[in-house]
Design a protein around this motif. Structure first.
Motif, PDB file in Angstrom:
ATOM      1  N   LYS A 124      44.485  39.600  37.656  1.00 26.15           N
ATOM      2  CA  LYS A 124      45.433  40.411  38.413  1.00 26.15           C
ATOM      3  C   LYS A 124      46.170  41.314  37.439  1.00 26.15           C
ATOM      4  CE  LYS A 124      49.145  40.081  41.837  1.00 26.15           C
ATOM      5  NZ  LYS A 124      50.031  39.157  42.602  1.00 26.15           N
ATOM      6  N   GLU A 150      48.799  44.360  36.794  1.00 25.77           N
ATOM      7  CA  GLU A 150      49.899  44.983  37.526  1.00 25.77           C
ATOM      8  C   GLU A 150      50.952  45.532  36.573  1.00 25.77           C
ATOM      9  OE1 GLU A 150      51.348  41.905  40.041  1.00 25.77           O
ATOM     10  OE2 GLU A 150      51.811  40.538  38.402  1.00 25.77           O
ATOM     11  N   SER A 170      48.659  47.807  34.837  1.00 24.86           N
ATOM     12  CA  SER A 170      47.821  47.902  36.033  1.00 24.86           C
ATOM     13  C   SER A 170      46.418  48.342  35.631  1.00 24.86           C
ATOM     14  CB  SER A 170      48.417  48.903  37.026  1.00 24.86           C
ATOM     15  OG  SER A 170      48.361  50.220  36.496  1.00 24.86           O
ATOM     16  N   SER A 220      40.715  45.184  44.173  1.00 24.47           N
ATOM     17  CA  SER A 220      41.675  46.135  43.625  1.00 24.47           C
ATOM     18  C   SER A 220      41.091  46.888  42.433  1.00 24.47           C
ATOM     19  CB  SER A 220      42.949  45.392  43.209  1.00 24.47           C
ATOM     20  OG  SER A 220      43.865  46.262  42.584  1.00 24.47           O
ATOM     21  N   LYS A 264      38.244  49.342  43.542  1.00 31.67           N
ATOM     22  CA  LYS A 264      38.783  50.502  44.240  1.00 31.67           C
ATOM     23  C   LYS A 264      39.595  51.389  43.300  1.00 31.67           C
ATOM     24  CE  LYS A 264      38.527  48.561  48.852  1.00 31.67           C
ATOM     25  NZ  LYS A 264      39.240  47.951  50.018  1.00 31.67           N
TER      26      LYS A 264
END
Length: 337
Positions: A268, A270, A274, A309, A312
């Motif tokens: 993940k 972020e 990110s 995520s 994309k």
């Protein structure tokens, strides 16, 4: 812009999918269907059309297939997935995708009554590699050119044997990754994985004495190592962070310090780290940029939001029109332009 300028402007992107069972601890007596592969097939085929729309060119994926002894023991045939999902593979070949092998070194241990990752046993590694190469040839009527070992493991002997077996591209290396001896989510290992701190951050021909170094000048090799994409975590300029910066420099060297964090899509990402920002750092760190990622076929589990995520983010990136989703051989052609 002439044709040469247009090719040079493209950023090759290799998206490699490891086709394998959903579980590391495969039940030999009751093996499950590869439901993750069934899901990822539909998901990625839809994403393929969206990538084609964003880039304006055809999209080629890279599929590395488990055809090693664990699959043979649990499913009755090393080519089980090819036979079970024959229509999928026909579709991939019609798109011009790359098909290769993904080798895990799992062995059934009678004394443990469980699976063991016997990567510390060179003879067993050889058997896993050779049997995978043979199974691929029998299934598709041609030799595999692409290889990815599992569980971040690799050795100089394995690379040299892969070359002798006719394999041309290896996509195992993840720059910046430290050595691993034990992972509680996977079968125990009989030997550690190597560290990938000082490996080149560009495709290279490996030394016959240490695959992590480039080949000696003048020595010809027929196999190319294609490291996966790494960037760096933004540490900021807080006075207490200098030790982290120094450690990153000491482990990875001056040339690798800005590409020391593998961009694993199961993570993940972020904030100031990110995935889009990490992509920017990876591209900026390279004189002739390329991107290479590997994902497991069972992306439909708890990590799916992270995978979705990241993929994309590639689709929506400002450089998306420059991306060329391609096979390893096509990627090297772009980089050599």
């Amino acid at each position: 812009m002439n044709n040469n300028d247009e090719v040079f402007d493209r950023i090759p992107v290799i998206l490699c999918v490891d086709l394998e069972p959903d579980d590391f601890f495969v039940d030999r007596n009751n093996p499950k269907p590869w439901s993750g592969f069934e899901f990822s097939h539909g998901y990625l085929q839809d994403l393929r059309s969206r990538f084609e729309g964003a880039t304006g060119r055809s999209v080629h994926f890279c599929w590395s297939i488990r055809m090693d002894p664990q699959v043979a023991i649990a499913y009755g045939s090393p080519a089980w997935v090819v036979d079970q999902y024959a229509a999928f593979f026909e579709e991939y070949r019609s798109h011009g995708d790359d098909l290769g092998i993904h080798v895990h070194t799992y062995r059934w241990s009678k004394s443990r009554d469980a699976w063991l990752d016997d990567c510390g046993n060179p003879e067993w590694v050889t058997e896993c590699l050779e049997s995978s190469v043979d199974s691929f040839r029998n299934a598709f009527g041609e030799s595999s050119q692409t290889l990815r070992f599992g569980n971040f493991w690799l050795s100089t002997r394995a690379v040299n044997e892969a070359e002798a077996l006719g394999l041309k591209y290896d996509l195992t290396i993840e720059p910046g990754l430290q050595s691993i001896l034990k992972d509680g989510n996977k079968p125990p290992q009989s030997g550690p994985t190597p560290d990938f701190f000082r490996v080149p951050r560009v495709p290279y021909r490996p030394s016959i004495t240490d695959f992590r170094n480039q080949s000696d000048a003048g020595r010809s090799r027929n196999i190319t190592m294609i490291p996966l994409t790494s960037a760096y975590i933004e540490l900021g300029w807080h006075p207490g962070r200098w030790r982290h910066r120094l450690g990153r420099l000491r482990r990875n060297g001056i040339n690798g310090r800005l590409q020391n964090q593998p961009l694993s899509m199961w993570r993940k990402w972020e904030g100031r780290d990110s995935f889009p920002l990490m992509l920017d750092r990876a591209i900026a760190a390279q004189e002739r940029p390329y991107l290479a990622f590997a994902i497991r076929s069972d992306i439909n589990g708890k990590d799916f939001p992270a995978y979705d995520s990241c993929l994309k983010a590639l689709l929506d990136h400002p450089f998306a029109s420059r991306f060329a989703f391609c096979t390893p051989s096509e990627a090297l052609g772009y980089l050599a332009a």
